[in-house]
Design a protein around this motif. Structure first.
Motif, PDB file in Angstrom:
ATOM      1  N   PRO A   1      -7.050 -25.144 -43.593  1.00 33.98           N
ATOM      2  CA  PRO A   1      -5.880 -24.260 -43.597  1.00 33.98           C
ATOM      3  C   PRO A   1      -6.217 -22.925 -44.264  1.00 33.98           C
ATOM      4  O   PRO A   1      -6.725 -22.903 -45.391  1.00 33.98           O
ATOM      5  CB  PRO A   1      -4.841 -25.036 -44.416  1.00 33.98           C
ATOM      6  CG  PRO A   1      -5.344 -26.452 -44.449  1.00 33.98           C
ATOM      7  CD  PRO A   1      -6.838 -26.345 -44.407  1.00 33.98           C
TER       8      PRO A   1
ATOM      9  N   ARG B   1      -4.324 -20.928 -45.608  1.00 31.03           N
ATOM     10  CA  ARG B   1      -3.519 -20.729 -46.817  1.00 31.03           C
ATOM     11  C   ARG B   1      -4.267 -21.172 -48.076  1.00 31.03           C
ATOM     12  O   ARG B   1      -3.907 -20.763 -49.199  1.00 31.03           O
ATOM     13  CB  ARG B   1      -2.196 -21.478 -46.693  1.00 31.03           C
ATOM     14  CG  ARG B   1      -2.338 -22.977 -46.515  1.00 31.03           C
ATOM     15  CD  ARG B   1      -0.990 -23.673 -46.348  1.00 31.03           C
ATOM     16  NE  ARG B   1      -1.153 -25.074 -45.996  1.00 31.03           N
ATOM     17  CZ  ARG B   1      -1.454 -26.035 -46.847  1.00 31.03           C
ATOM     18  NH1 ARG B   1      -1.629 -25.733 -48.135  1.00 31.03           N
ATOM     19  NH2 ARG B   1      -1.581 -27.284 -46.443  1.00 31.03           N
TER      20      ARG B   1
ATOM     21  N   THR C   1      -7.408 -20.446 -48.588  1.00 39.09           N
ATOM     22  CA  THR C   1      -8.532 -19.526 -48.775  1.00 39.09           C
ATOM     23  C   THR C   1      -8.108 -18.247 -49.477  1.00 39.09           C
ATOM     24  O   THR C   1      -6.924 -17.895 -49.535  1.00 39.09           O
ATOM     25  CB  THR C   1      -9.166 -19.159 -47.424  1.00 39.09           C
ATOM     26  OG1 THR C   1      -8.214 -18.426 -46.628  1.00 39.09           O
ATOM     27  CG2 THR C   1      -9.598 -20.412 -46.667  1.00 39.09           C
TER      28      THR C   1
ATOM     29  N   GLY D   1      -5.245 -20.253 -38.851  1.00 43.19           N
ATOM     30  CA  GLY D   1      -4.570 -19.077 -39.382  1.00 43.19           C
ATOM     31  C   GLY D   1      -5.509 -18.036 -39.954  1.00 43.19           C
ATOM     32  O   GLY D   1      -5.064 -17.057 -40.565  1.00 43.19           O
TER      33      GLY D   1
ATOM     34  N   LYS E   1      -4.596 -14.082 -41.211  1.00 47.35           N
ATOM     35  CA  LYS E   1      -4.716 -13.721 -42.630  1.00 47.35           C
ATOM     36  C   LYS E   1      -5.657 -12.530 -42.813  1.00 47.35           C
ATOM     37  O   LYS E   1      -5.375 -11.620 -43.613  1.00 47.35           O
ATOM     38  CB  LYS E   1      -5.224 -14.916 -43.427  1.00 47.35           C
ATOM     39  CG  LYS E   1      -5.211 -14.711 -44.932  1.00 47.35           C
ATOM     40  CD  LYS E   1      -5.363 -16.026 -45.680  1.00 47.35           C
ATOM     41  CE  LYS E   1      -5.218 -15.831 -47.184  1.00 47.35           C
ATOM     42  NZ  LYS E   1      -5.170 -17.111 -47.920  1.00 47.35           N
TER      43      LYS E   1
END
Length: 274
Positions: free
Chosen positions: A81, A83, A85, A177, A181
């Motif tokens: 995910p 999120r 990172t 994602g 990002k």
């Protein structure tokens, strides 16, 4: 008839692959196979089946990258995910090293470079058999690069347009994602008027860009490249291969990709301020 390989379980087909043999390409004569190849690809995709074109030189020289992309398309990669990172700017050496190892076309020059890093505390999301340096404090799992701005005048004010040049994830992973990002980090820092990029028709119909707010703005024609058939190495120009322009060296074969789709994301004012 062009050969088509199927990735299937029982009667369910998950993907179709069209391999391009360089000897057959040479025998047919450069552009002869382009239209049938493109038509076959479009016909398969119109049936709702994902399809890709894999050239022999890529399979022989960049097999790990090809296999990683196929695995990601089939949902067989390690999912990370985005999120979890952290995103930050990275230097050119780090960028080039990552792209050479993880992007089908390797590295290329860029002005702005961003990376996603998975902190050590989240290594638990990786499969137990995933090969990496577990002693490191973080793992670089995705990279995106952007061009310098092309500045135009729009409504009496300067308008900054940038190109998304490269995006790649670490081999064997699908960083869910990641591109979103990385794009948002770039938008916050550079406040572009728009971002443009290209979807390679051999691998994509561009739907992933549409999900990120990009709009289709036309098609780009096939581009030629040269394959060193001895080492199965592809270059865009003969000058980059150390040859002068003009006569094609015996060991090089001219090939053409299938072209690409141009996509543009217009950046709203509130995006830049968020």
């Amino acid at each position: 008839m062009l050969p088509v390989l199927e990735v299937a379980i029982g009667d369910q087909v998950f993907m179709k692959v069209i391999p391009v043999d360089l000897a057959a390409w040479k025998k047919a004569g450069h552009k002869t196979l382009l239209n049938p190849l493109k038509e076959r690809l479009e016909a398969i995709r119109s049936e709702g089946v994902p399809a890709v074109v894999i050239w022999e030189d890529y399979w022989l020289s960049r097999r790990s990258v090809v296999q990683s992309r196929l695995a990601a398309m089939l949902g067989k990669s390690a999912k990370i995910p985005a999120r979890l990172t952290l995103v930050r700017r990275i230097d050119n050496a780090t960028t080039m090293g990552f792209l050479e190892a993880n992007h089908l076309n390797g590295g290329t020059m860029s002005k702005f470079r961003y990376g996603l890093f998975l902190p050590k505390r989240y290594y638990r999301v990786l499969p137990t058999d995933f090969a990496f340096d577990a002693s490191a404090d973080e793992l670089l799992v995705a990279v995106a690069t952007f061009s310098n701005a092309r500045i135009f005048e729009q409504n009496g004010s300067p308008f900054r347009s940038h190109e998304l040049i490269r995006f790649a994830s670490l081999l064997g992973t699908n960083v869910v994602g990641a591109l979103d990002k990385l794009l948002n980090a770039f938008i916050r820092e550079k406040s572009p008027g728009d971002i443009m990029t290209y979807a390679d028709l051999e691998w994509s119909d561009g739907r992933s860009y549409k999900r990120l707010g990009f709009e289709e703005r036309g098609n780009m024609p096939p581009r030629e490249a040269y394959v060193d058939v001895t080492h199965m190495r592809r270059v865009r120009t003969l000058e980059k291969a150390g040859h002068t322009a003009g006569q094609l060296p015996v060991e090089y074969l001219t090939v053409y990709n299938l072209g690409s789709i141009k996509y543009v994301r217009d950046i709203k004012i509130n995006e830049n301020e968020s």
